[in-house]
Design an enzyme around this catalytic site. Sequence first.
Site, PDB file in Angstrom:
ATOM      1  N   HIS A  12       0.778  -1.206  -0.103  1.00  0.00           N
ATOM      2  CA  HIS A  12       0.033   0.087  -0.099  1.00  0.00           C
ATOM      3  C   HIS A  12       0.923   1.478  -0.087  1.00  0.00           C
ATOM      4  CE1 HIS A  12       0.895   0.845   4.243  1.00  0.00           C
ATOM      5  NE2 HIS A  12       0.664  -0.492   4.303  1.00  0.00           N
ATOM      6  N   GLU A  85      -2.264  -7.066   7.281  1.00  0.00           N
ATOM      7  CA  GLU A  85      -0.917  -7.240   8.024  1.00  0.00           C
ATOM      8  C   GLU A  85      -0.941  -8.204   9.228  1.00  0.00           C
ATOM      9  OE1 GLU A  85       2.229  -7.053   8.345  1.00  0.00           O
ATOM     10  OE2 GLU A  85       2.418  -5.061   7.520  1.00  0.00           O
TER      11      GLU A  85
END
Length: 215
Positions: A12, A85
């Site tokens: 990202h 994550e």
Amino acid sequence: MTHTLRLCLVRHGETSWNAEHRLQGHTDIPLNATGRAQAEATAALLAEHRFDAAYTSDLARAADTARAIGHRIGLIAHPLPALRERHYGAFQGLTYEEAQARHPDDYALFKARHPDHPLPQGGESLSAFARRIADALDTLVQRHSGEQILVVAHGGVLDIIYRIASGRPLSAPRDFRIPNAALNWLRHDAPARWSIEQWAEETHLGSARDELANS
């Protein structure tokens, strides 16, 4: 008929917590202005490629990066929570220095990449996190054999995937870059062989952040 899967893997764009060196984990932090610009730059480059499908972590920083790319390549990225994550437990929201000061014993094991030590207050162990990501990759291989797909995720996820493809142990120090919004190309050849074609392609970004313990 080829059974090769080609995968473009993107971390990202930057967030304010990346800039502050804070561990994000499952905390849902949006892209900052730099991150939004990075997402657009990556989208412009990927407009030259064709993809059969796109997937993203369901956290906003990844989903918004994937949305910017999707507008350019004509695909809506499917959210896949397994691509989140690592859950950093009590470390989430802290800088690395704060985590070390408040949880010195746990932080020492974290820094040493101890594979089986779960982080305090519900955090994942490195080995549990790695199993989650390996299972997600297996799912994508089963769904998209012979295709080219895009995956937008997180620094820790990319760390695990690099290790799966290269055979590097979980406990080994990281000696490869994982910049925000860079391109990473991998392939999977049947029956079970991953390889890295290109890693950390970032010439379209000018500069990109790379924390040693990504989040």
